[in-house]
Design an enzyme around this catalytic site. Structure first.
Site, mmCIF file in Angstrom:
data_model
loop_
_atom_site.group_PDB
_atom_site.id
_atom_site.type_symbol
_atom_site.label_atom_id
_atom_site.label_comp_id
_atom_site.label_asym_id
_atom_site.label_seq_id
_atom_site.Cartn_x
_atom_site.Cartn_y
_atom_site.Cartn_z
ATOM 1 N N ASP A 1 0.830 -1.200 0.000
ATOM 2 C CA ASP A 1 0.000 0.000 0.000
ATOM 3 C C ASP A 1 0.872 1.260 0.000
ATOM 4 O O ASP A 1 1.868 1.337 0.718
ATOM 5 C CB ASP A 1 -0.894 -0.008 1.239
ATOM 6 C CG ASP A 1 -1.896 1.125 1.264
ATOM 7 O OD1 ASP A 1 -2.727 1.190 0.343
ATOM 8 O OD2 ASP A 1 -1.837 1.945 2.199
ATOM 9 N N GLU B 1 14.331 -15.478 0.389
ATOM 10 C CA GLU B 1 14.666 -16.480 1.398
ATOM 11 C C GLU B 1 13.697 -17.662 1.368
ATOM 12 O O GLU B 1 13.981 -18.724 1.936
ATOM 13 C CB GLU B 1 14.613 -15.867 2.796
ATOM 14 C CG GLU B 1 15.644 -14.789 3.076
ATOM 15 C CD GLU B 1 15.392 -14.116 4.424
ATOM 16 O OE1 GLU B 1 14.511 -14.607 5.180
ATOM 17 O OE2 GLU B 1 16.054 -13.104 4.725
#
Length: 567
Positions: free
Chosen positions: A218, A267
């Site tokens: 956002d 990751e």
């Protein structure tokens, strides 16, 4: 922020659906506004259990992923975009176990899940901000607190205005001012503070550990402010939305933040992604957010803001593809979302034009976003009583138009009942009379309905590898007001004019049309988009047989729904 963090992988749920590398490059992603999608507990507000119960509907529709607007702990001053705790599910929507179950069941249906993250600001009820108001200097340093101007500090620190109207500064009881580019209940975070960076990387891992496939970021363009917070020198609406350069949006410093986030995403297995809500002055500036070491996608607001006019649409399509090509990112296409007037109403021309615009969008290369209810042909609800409105911009002067409630009215699932199947206890915003004519139950199985048009289009999109993939279109000669282009073994023609228009040569069989057009004759009706095979050997396959009409897919109106119906 309350610490409920875990080590990476500690609570990883069901593995994400497997769709090969780069699934996000051509995905169709469905936005769910949780408050308005489906209500399971009968309190009039949509919830995670309601969404979970409707996941088979989304799988049947044919989308690839679901994007959930915020469901975190929040006072709901701005529909959940004022977050009090990023690791807690708001009781309105359920509990953390509901979110984990939703993610797991979505994956079982081969749906990926993207969740909102709100890093530009927190709620004023967030633990950090409460501590800041109590005078904690470390907490204050995580926000933008400043002394005021004037002999007594009685004037705001600069001339910035809130997107929702009025000054972007509020004074605290001790005389300091704090920055909020949105509502006063949404204080902006200070991304010059390392603690803010650390905390949001931790929040990302918290949700990645629970199996989410990505994040919609956002106000991705708003995190970094110009050094010294200089005056903007004006209060034009365009400046607030980032369509010209201002000191509080689209600063170059945001990109290092997203490089850090990209490393976190990598990751984890399964190609987790991040999508930028970035209002920028140009498509070239938007492309900076999706370089290979930053975010994966950025919303194409330049396309959303383009009217139903062939030359303008061709220009923005070409500009979008050209801007994304050098950075290797896919273009994205969107017509509606929770912040704008629904495109059926915004584009003018009613349902026919909305359907034509949808087929055009779904034929373009890249990823497409569908906002809940657009597959039902829902219009904007413009007749809402003032006492029912909850959009904060409605209550402030000189800001947004205050009409975001009109695109957030809860969905109709059934043809009748107190909330048309939204839930057993009514709906938080009033639904218009006659809403049931557009309900899922009214449209399912009707070959002329907008719901079945979307289902047919998404099925064809999966069947034709040329759609969605790649980053180019081959434009075909076409008369004024008509767009015609080839994508792989499919040709898309869209008539944006007011009269029937000649079709280009070389078309094979009609696969799908947005209106009551059977492919006969040489003219394409106004406000109609059609998908064709390419004429000649090998260009005739993949025809979709649908609706029991001899194999031709032709769509008319929504089961008798007239443009003059309520709402």
């Amino acid at each position: 922020m309350t610490q409920h963090d875990t080590a990476p992988g500690a609570t990883l749920v069901a593995k994400a659906p497997g769709d090969g590398p780069g699934w996000w490059r051509h995905a169709v992603i469905y936005q769910v506004y949780p408050r308005s999608f489906a209500d399971a507990d009968g309190d009039g507000t949509g919830d995670l259990a309601g969404i979970r119960a409707r996941l088979p509907y989304l799988a049947e529709l044919g989308v690839d992923a679901v994007w959930l607007s915020p469901f975190y702990a929040s006072p709901q001053a701005d529909g959940g975009y004022d977050v009090a705790d990023y690791r807690v599910v708001d009781p309105l929507y359920g509990v953390l176990a509901d979110a984990e179950a939703l993610i797991e069941e979505a994956h079982a249906l081969d749906l990926r899940v993207i969740v909102d993250i709100v890093p530009n600001h927190t709620s004023d009820q967030h633990a950090w901000f409460r501590a800041a108001l109590e005078g904690d200097e470390a907490a204050r340093a995580r926000y933008h607190f400043r002394a005021g101007k004037g002999s007594e500090g009685e004037l705001p620190p600069n001339d910035w205005e809130s997107v929702f109207g009025g000054p972007a500064w509020t004074r605290t009881p001790d005389g300091a001012w704090y920055l909020h580019l949105f509502a006063p209940e949404q204080p902006d975070l200070n991304w010059d503070n390392p603690a803010v960076h650390d905390e949001f990387r931790s929040v990302l891992r918290f949700w990645l550990d629970r199996g989410v496939d990505g994040f919609r970021v956002d106000v991705a363009h708003g995190l970094v402010k110009a050094e010294g917070l200089p005056d903007a020198g004006g209060s034009e609406r365009a400046r607030l939305l980032g369509t010209s350069r201002v000191p509080y949006f689209d600063q170059d410093g945001v990109h290092e933040i997203y490089r850090s986030w990209r490393r976190v995403l990598e990751e984890y297995p399964g190609e987790r992604i991040a999508v930028a809500e970035a209002w920028t002055p140009t498509t070239e500036r938007t492309a900076l957010y999706v370089r290979a070491d930053e975010l994966h996608q950025a919303f194409n607001f330049h396309y959303l803001d383009t009217g139903w006019e062939a030359d303008a649409l061709r220009d923005v399509i070409e500009e979008s593809l050209a801007a994304m090509r050098p950075v290797g990112a896919p273009a994205t296409w969107v017509l509606s979302n929770h912040d704008v007037v629904r495109h059926r109403t915004r584009l003018g021309g009613g349902l026919e034009r909305a359907r034509a615009a949808a087929l055009l969008m779904l034929a373009l290369p890249g990823s497409a976003y569908v906002y809940q209810g657009e597959e039902l042909g829902l219009p904007e609800v413009t007749e809402l009583p003032d006492e029912a409105r909850q959009d904060p911009s409605f209550f402030r002067d000189n800001g947004q138009e205050g009409l975001r409630d009109g695109c957030r009215v809860p969905l109709p699932w059934e043809t009748d009942g107190p909330s048309y199947g939204f839930g057993p206890g009514g709906s938080w915003l009033p639904q218009p009379e006659g809403w049931g004519k557009l309900a899922v139950a009214a449209q399912r199985g009707d070959p002329a309905s907008t719901l079945e048009l979307y289902r047919a289009a998404l099925k064809l999109r999966r069947a034709h590898p040329g759609l969605g993939a790649g980053d180019e279109v081959t434009w075909l000669a076409a008369p004024e007001g008509v767009l015609a282009f080839r994508r792989g073994d499919l040709v898309c023609t869209a008539n944006t004019g007011t009269l029937p228009a000649p079709l280009p040569p070389g078309l094979g069989k009609l696969l799908l049309a947005s209106g009551p057009y059977d492919g006969g004759g040489a003219a394409l009706p106004a406000d109609t988009t059609a998908w064709w095979t390419v004429a000649g050997p090998g260009g005739d396959g993949g025809r979709l047989v649908h609706g029991g009409d001899g194999g031709r897919v032709s769509h008319g109106g929504d089961g008798g729904e007239a443009e003059g119906d309520p709402a």
